[in-house]
Design a protein around this motif. Sequence first.
Motif, PDB file in Angstrom:
ATOM      1  N   VAL A  54      27.370  66.794 -25.037  1.00 39.60           N
ATOM      2  CA  VAL A  54      28.130  66.776 -23.477  1.00 39.60           C
ATOM      3  C   VAL A  54      27.354  67.793 -22.538  1.00 39.60           C
ATOM      4  N   VAL A  55      26.848  67.209 -21.677  1.00 42.76           N
ATOM      5  CA  VAL A  55      25.970  67.750 -20.316  1.00 42.76           C
ATOM      6  C   VAL A  55      27.044  68.300 -19.411  1.00 42.76           C
ATOM      7  N   SER A  56      27.848  67.545 -18.792  1.00 41.37           N
ATOM      8  CA  SER A  56      28.992  67.958 -18.001  1.00 41.37           C
ATOM      9  C   SER A  56      30.275  67.369 -18.259  1.00 41.37           C
ATOM     10  N   GLY A  57      31.315  67.839 -17.619  1.00 43.63           N
ATOM     11  CA  GLY A  57      32.422  67.213 -17.785  1.00 43.63           C
ATOM     12  C   GLY A  57      33.099  67.628 -19.287  1.00 43.63           C
ATOM     13  N   GLN A  58      33.907  66.783 -19.887  1.00 43.76           N
ATOM     14  CA  GLN A  58      34.679  67.000 -21.414  1.00 43.76           C
ATOM     15  C   GLN A  58      34.688  65.471 -21.880  1.00 43.76           C
ATOM     16  N   ALA A  59      34.350  65.429 -23.207  1.00 45.82           N
ATOM     17  CA  ALA A  59      34.650  64.144 -23.923  1.00 45.82           C
ATOM     18  C   ALA A  59      35.454  64.402 -25.170  1.00 45.82           C
ATOM     19  N   THR A  60      36.393  63.443 -25.435  1.00 48.58           N
ATOM     20  CA  THR A  60      37.186  63.492 -26.336  1.00 48.58           C
ATOM     21  C   THR A  60      36.809  62.362 -27.414  1.00 48.58           C
ATOM     22  N   ILE A  61      36.556  62.729 -28.769  1.00 48.78           N
ATOM     23  CA  ILE A  61      36.156  61.692 -29.751  1.00 48.78           C
ATOM     24  C   ILE A  61      37.275  61.340 -30.737  1.00 48.78           C
ATOM     25  N   ARG A  62      37.713  60.229 -30.585  1.00 48.80           N
ATOM     26  CA  ARG A  62      38.658  59.819 -31.692  1.00 48.80           C
ATOM     27  C   ARG A  62      38.053  59.304 -32.804  1.00 48.80           C
ATOM     28  N   LEU A  63      38.662  60.086 -33.847  1.00 50.82           N
ATOM     29  CA  LEU A  63      37.874  60.154 -35.184  1.00 50.82           C
ATOM     30  C   LEU A  63      38.657  60.034 -36.328  1.00 50.82           C
ATOM     31  N   GLY A  64      38.819  58.819 -36.883  1.00 52.86           N
ATOM     32  CA  GLY A  64      39.642  58.487 -37.973  1.00 52.86           C
ATOM     33  C   GLY A  64      41.039  59.217 -37.738  1.00 52.86           C
ATOM     34  N   GLY A  65      41.728  58.970 -36.656  1.00 57.25           N
ATOM     35  CA  GLY A  65      43.013  59.307 -36.575  1.00 57.25           C
ATOM     36  C   GLY A  65      43.048  60.652 -35.939  1.00 57.25           C
ATOM     37  N   GLU A  66      42.137  61.412 -35.845  1.00 51.22           N
ATOM     38  CA  GLU A  66      42.203  62.834 -35.140  1.00 51.22           C
ATOM     39  C   GLU A  66      41.399  62.686 -33.783  1.00 51.22           C
ATOM     40  N   ARG A  67      41.487  64.096 -33.166  1.00 47.96           N
ATOM     41  CA  ARG A  67      40.735  64.107 -32.133  1.00 47.96           C
ATOM     42  C   ARG A  67      39.832  65.396 -32.037  1.00 47.96           C
ATOM     43  N   LYS A  68      38.613  65.126 -31.257  1.00 53.49           N
ATOM     44  CA  LYS A  68      37.398  66.358 -31.405  1.00 53.49           C
ATOM     45  C   LYS A  68      37.229  66.303 -29.804  1.00 53.49           C
ATOM     46  N   THR A  69      37.320  67.443 -29.015  1.00 53.99           N
ATOM     47  CA  THR A  69      37.156  67.819 -27.702  1.00 53.99           C
ATOM     48  C   THR A  69      35.662  68.293 -27.753  1.00 53.99           C
ATOM     49  N   LEU A  70      34.831  67.907 -26.765  1.00 53.97           N
ATOM     50  CA  LEU A  70      33.456  68.629 -26.729  1.00 53.97           C
ATOM     51  C   LEU A  70      33.393  69.015 -25.393  1.00 53.97           C
ATOM     52  N   ASN A  71      33.173  70.029 -25.105  1.00 53.06           N
ATOM     53  CA  ASN A  71      32.712  70.692 -23.708  1.00 53.06           C
ATOM     54  C   ASN A  71      31.338  70.537 -23.268  1.00 53.06           C
ATOM     55  N   PRO A  72      30.941  71.079 -22.170  1.00 56.47           N
ATOM     56  CA  PRO A  72      29.688  71.127 -21.908  1.00 56.47           C
ATOM     57  C   PRO A  72      28.729  72.025 -22.785  1.00 56.47           C
ATOM     58  N   ASN A  73      27.590  71.598 -23.011  1.00 53.88           N
ATOM     59  CA  ASN A  73      26.625  72.207 -24.045  1.00 53.88           C
ATOM     60  C   ASN A  73      27.167  72.427 -25.617  1.00 53.88           C
ATOM     61  N   GLU A  74      28.027  71.456 -25.915  1.00 57.25           N
ATOM     62  CA  GLU A  74      28.573  71.400 -27.292  1.00 57.25           C
ATOM     63  C   GLU A  74      27.806  69.876 -27.859  1.00 57.25           C
ATOM     64  N   ALA A  75      27.921  69.785 -29.089  1.00 61.12           N
ATOM     65  CA  ALA A  75      27.407  68.574 -29.711  1.00 61.12           C
ATOM     66  C   ALA A  75      28.124  68.547 -30.809  1.00 61.12           C
ATOM     67  N   PHE A  76      28.349  66.938 -31.466  1.00 61.16           N
ATOM     68  CA  PHE A  76      29.028  66.776 -32.655  1.00 61.16           C
ATOM     69  C   PHE A  76      28.368  65.332 -33.051  1.00 61.16           C
ATOM     70  N   LEU A  77      28.411  65.453 -34.445  1.00 59.40           N
ATOM     71  CA  LEU A  77      27.866  64.437 -35.262  1.00 59.40           C
ATOM     72  C   LEU A  77      28.893  63.577 -35.799  1.00 59.40           C
ATOM     73  N   VAL A  78      29.041  62.344 -35.253  1.00 59.05           N
ATOM     74  CA  VAL A  78      30.030  61.510 -35.905  1.00 59.05           C
ATOM     75  C   VAL A  78      29.271  60.396 -37.003  1.00 59.05           C
ATOM     76  N   LYS A  79      30.036  60.388 -38.033  1.00 57.58           N
ATOM     77  CA  LYS A  79      29.693  59.668 -39.029  1.00 57.58           C
ATOM     78  C   LYS A  79      30.000  58.079 -38.598  1.00 57.58           C
ATOM     79  N   GLY A  80      29.113  57.307 -38.830  1.00 55.10           N
ATOM     80  CA  GLY A  80      29.501  55.920 -38.322  1.00 55.10           C
ATOM     81  C   GLY A  80      30.526  55.258 -39.165  1.00 55.10           C
ATOM     82  N   GLY A  81      30.559  55.543 -40.536  1.00 59.26           N
ATOM     83  CA  GLY A  81      31.548  54.948 -41.271  1.00 59.26           C
ATOM     84  C   GLY A  81      33.035  55.333 -41.072  1.00 59.26           C
ATOM     85  N   ILE A  82      33.190  56.285 -40.161  1.00 56.84           N
ATOM     86  CA  ILE A  82      34.370  56.844 -39.763  1.00 56.84           C
ATOM     87  C   ILE A  82      35.147  55.919 -38.396  1.00 56.84           C
TER      88      ILE A  82
END
Length: 109
Positions: A54-82
């Motif tokens: 995330v460069v700016s703003g905020q993103a929420t990743i829906r991930l296998g029934g859970e949620r992961k929120t990313l803020n600016p300057n944060e990164a997250f690796l999503v496994k494609g099989g989930i």
Amino acid sequence: MNDFATPPNHIKFLAKRLFGNCGRIIDGAIAYLEPGGGGPETDHTHAHDHLFIVVSGQATIRLGGERKTLNPNEAFLVKGGIPHSVWNSDAQTTVMVGISVEAEERKNA
């Protein structure tokens, strides 16, 4: 600016490691998600992984029934099989970089 530091021999320069080795890069894109925007509408899976930054703003990743929120300057690796999708959870446009990488299981096979 948590976790930012000035590398040796740099001036007026702050950096933060977002990720280390995560596999072979397939492609990358920049995305602009309007408020309430994202997708796909139905969570999906695929053979490759996604590294979202995330460069700016905020993103929420829906991930296998859970949620992961990313803020600016944060990164997250999503496994494609989930089952997953990504959504703007901010009141303004969210800017993020998506990098598709070969999944570790596939790379080591």
